[in-house]
Enzyme design. Structure first.
Site, mmCIF file in Angstrom:
data_model
loop_
_atom_site.group_PDB
_atom_site.id
_atom_site.type_symbol
_atom_site.label_atom_id
_atom_site.label_comp_id
_atom_site.label_asym_id
_atom_site.label_seq_id
_atom_site.Cartn_x
_atom_site.Cartn_y
_atom_site.Cartn_z
ATOM 1 N N ARG A 36 19.793 7.140 79.954
ATOM 2 C CA ARG A 36 20.758 6.021 79.989
ATOM 3 C C ARG A 36 20.645 5.262 81.318
ATOM 4 O O ARG A 36 20.656 4.039 81.343
ATOM 5 C CB ARG A 36 22.197 6.528 79.829
ATOM 6 N N GLU A 178 30.193 20.033 65.373
ATOM 7 C CA GLU A 178 29.394 18.806 65.227
ATOM 8 C C GLU A 178 28.053 19.072 64.561
ATOM 9 O O GLU A 178 27.056 19.353 65.232
ATOM 10 C CB GLU A 178 29.174 18.146 66.594
ATOM 11 N N LYS A 220 33.146 16.814 63.734
ATOM 12 C CA LYS A 220 32.472 15.612 64.253
ATOM 13 C C LYS A 220 31.179 15.414 63.464
ATOM 14 O O LYS A 220 30.124 15.935 63.851
ATOM 15 C CB LYS A 220 32.202 15.773 65.757
ATOM 16 N N SER A 262 28.346 8.397 66.792
ATOM 17 C CA SER A 262 27.763 7.088 66.438
ATOM 18 C C SER A 262 26.279 7.214 66.124
ATOM 19 O O SER A 262 25.752 6.384 65.356
ATOM 20 C CB SER A 262 28.030 6.050 67.525
ATOM 21 N N GLY A 263 25.583 8.157 66.727
ATOM 22 C CA GLY A 263 24.234 8.523 66.306
ATOM 23 C C GLY A 263 23.119 7.500 66.504
ATOM 24 O O GLY A 263 22.039 7.663 65.957
ATOM 25 N N GLY A 264 23.381 6.418 67.252
ATOM 26 C CA GLY A 264 22.342 5.405 67.446
ATOM 27 C C GLY A 264 22.687 4.087 66.761
ATOM 28 O O GLY A 264 21.907 3.132 66.814
ATOM 29 N N ARG A 294 27.181 6.810 72.734
ATOM 30 C CA ARG A 294 26.447 5.558 72.967
ATOM 31 C C ARG A 294 27.240 4.318 72.554
ATOM 32 O O ARG A 294 27.249 3.317 73.257
ATOM 33 C CB ARG A 294 25.109 5.593 72.231
HETATM 34 C C1 5MM Z 1 27.095 12.003 74.816
HETATM 35 O O1 5MM Z 1 25.971 12.672 74.288
HETATM 36 C C2 5MM Z 1 26.204 14.003 73.863
HETATM 37 C C3 5MM Z 1 25.376 14.981 74.598
HETATM 38 O O2 5MM Z 1 24.015 14.842 74.290
HETATM 39 P P1 5MM Z 1 22.909 15.813 74.964
HETATM 40 O O3 5MM Z 1 23.304 17.231 74.706
HETATM 41 O O4 5MM Z 1 21.661 15.395 74.258
HETATM 42 O O5 5MM Z 1 22.855 15.488 76.403
HETATM 43 C C4 5MM Z 1 26.059 14.085 72.330
HETATM 44 O O6 5MM Z 1 26.167 15.380 71.847
HETATM 45 C C5 5MM Z 1 27.140 13.241 71.743
HETATM 46 O O7 5MM Z 1 28.398 13.806 72.009
HETATM 47 C C6 5MM Z 1 27.014 13.079 70.235
HETATM 48 O O8 5MM Z 1 25.705 13.031 69.792
HETATM 49 C C7 5MM Z 1 27.685 11.785 69.861
HETATM 50 O O9 5MM Z 1 27.149 10.763 70.658
HETATM 51 P P2 5MM Z 1 26.675 9.430 69.959
HETATM 52 O O10 5MM Z 1 25.965 8.672 71.054
HETATM 53 O O11 5MM Z 1 25.794 9.823 68.824
HETATM 54 O O12 5MM Z 1 27.963 8.767 69.498
#
Ligand code: 5MM
Length: 341
Positions: A36, A178, A220, A262-264, A294
């Site tokens: 990021r 999740e 989640k 949100s997943g991308g 994200r």
């Molecule tokens: C914020 O990102 C979380 C941690 O990711 P890493 O373990 O890869 O560092 C991730 O688990 C996040 O909480 C979920 O995927 C939801 O984030 P998004 O961006 O998909 O909404």
């Protein structure tokens, strides 16, 4: 053993999924936040990670719409520039502090292309410490490739999610469960629907075997959506309808709340999908909201870009996204509100 703290767990889970609010996933591990920060040209130092997160937790207008914040191990121990623990800033903003406890996805033995999430060893002791540090909920994420479904991977991850959730509840911590069917591939929405249903059915089966109290957890999940690289992607209404249909078929109404990842998806896409689900069915059996990483942080990250003088603009960008998602979580979002901002 029966839980003697279930009413407390239920109260926390309800607060985390309260109407009009959602969860900020700020638990990027050091490697993920590197990606990021690379995009905005910011060095990935401990101080920059602290400054960035402090900027969000002090954003009063944004935090009004945030019910809980998921933190990484480093962040739950960090203090703001003036010495205030970051956990205290979150509590003062009226949100619940939480902690990511999984240790990431690892290749599953003898199953090329499949992963299993690790982190169960020593987890009971880690929960005791995290509770002392202020965490009242936790998160564990498993990921699945919808183009290569594997019974072994789905089963192994569901068992790990259930063991984690039971340990969390035993220690007075609400587990966010999740299971994420990834949207990084070229699959159509049918494949996502099939695998999401399979994953959720298996996960709730294992939660039952592990004696996890559904009233004291939050789910989640991913939305039922086309892969990012699909030649033809399903529209907003179809995503909303299919997601609600699968969730109703798989998630018991004893679960107080569901908070999507949100997943991308783009910021606005993630908001529009959540909003459309409420429009599609205003009488859902659980609270249905967001737990975005994200889709909540892309705009404030860009506005901040590592500069102290950009903090007010970054906080405004964060407040806008949090407000839009807060509205979507009650079906009151409208596209015009984005333009007005
Ligand atoms: C914020 O990102 C979380 C941690 O990711 P890493 O373990 O890869 O560092 C991730 O688990 C996040 O909480 C979920 O995927 C939801 O984030 P998004 O961006 O998909 O909404």
């Amino acid at each position: 053993m029966t839980l003697n703290n279930l009413s407390d767990l239920n109260a926390i889970a309800r607060k985390m999924t309260a109407k009009g609010k959602g969860i900020l996933a700020a638990d990027e591990s050091t490697g993920t936040i590197q990606k990021r920060f690379d995009k905005i040209g910011v060095p990935n130092t401990e101080e920059n990670r602290r400054d960035y997160r402090e900027m969000m937790f002090r954003a009063k207008d944004g935090m009004k719409h945030i019910s809980g914040v998921i933190l990484f191990d480093e962040t739950i121990r960090q203090k703001a520039k003036d010495g205030t623990p970051l956990v205290k800033l979150i509590e003062e903003a009226g949100a619940v502090p939480g902690i990511k406890v999984d240790k990431g996805t690892k290749p599953l033995a003898l199953e090329p292309g499949q992963t299993v999430t690790e982190g169960l060893d020593g987890l009971r002791e880690r929960f005791v410490e995290y509770h002392k540090l202020g965490a009242r909920f936790a998160k564990w994420r498993a990921t699945y490739d919808p183009t290569k479904p594997s019974h072994n991977a789905i089963n192994a991850n569901a068992q790990a999610l259930a063991r984690y959730a039971a340990l969390a509840q035993e220690n007075g911590i609400v587990p966010i469960v999740e299971p994420e069917v990834l949207m990084d591939y070229d699959n159509d929405i049918d494949a996502c629907e099939r695998i999401t249903e399979w994953v959720l059915k298996e996960t709730f089966q294992q939660l039952y075997f592990a004696k996890v109290a559904l009233e004291g957890m939050v789910l989640k999940p991913n939305m039922v959506i086309s892969g990012m690289k699909a030649s033809k992607r399903a529209g907003v209404e179809e995503v909303a309808e299919r997601t609600v249909k699968v969730l109703k078929a798989c998630v018991p109404s004893a679960v107080p709340g569901i908070a999507f990842l949100s997943g991308g998806q783009s910021d606005e896409e993630a908001t529009a999908h959540l909003n459309a689900m409420h429009a599609f069915d205003p009488n859902l059996p659980w609270s249905l909201t967001f737990s975005y990483g994200r889709a909540l942080q892309a705009a404030p990250q860009k506005a901040w870009s590592g500069k102290a003088e950009n903090v007010p603009a970054a906080q405004a960008a964060f407040a806008h996204r949090a407000k839009m998602n807060g509205l979507a979580s009650t079906g009151q979002w409208k596209k015009d509100l984005e333009k007005a901002a």
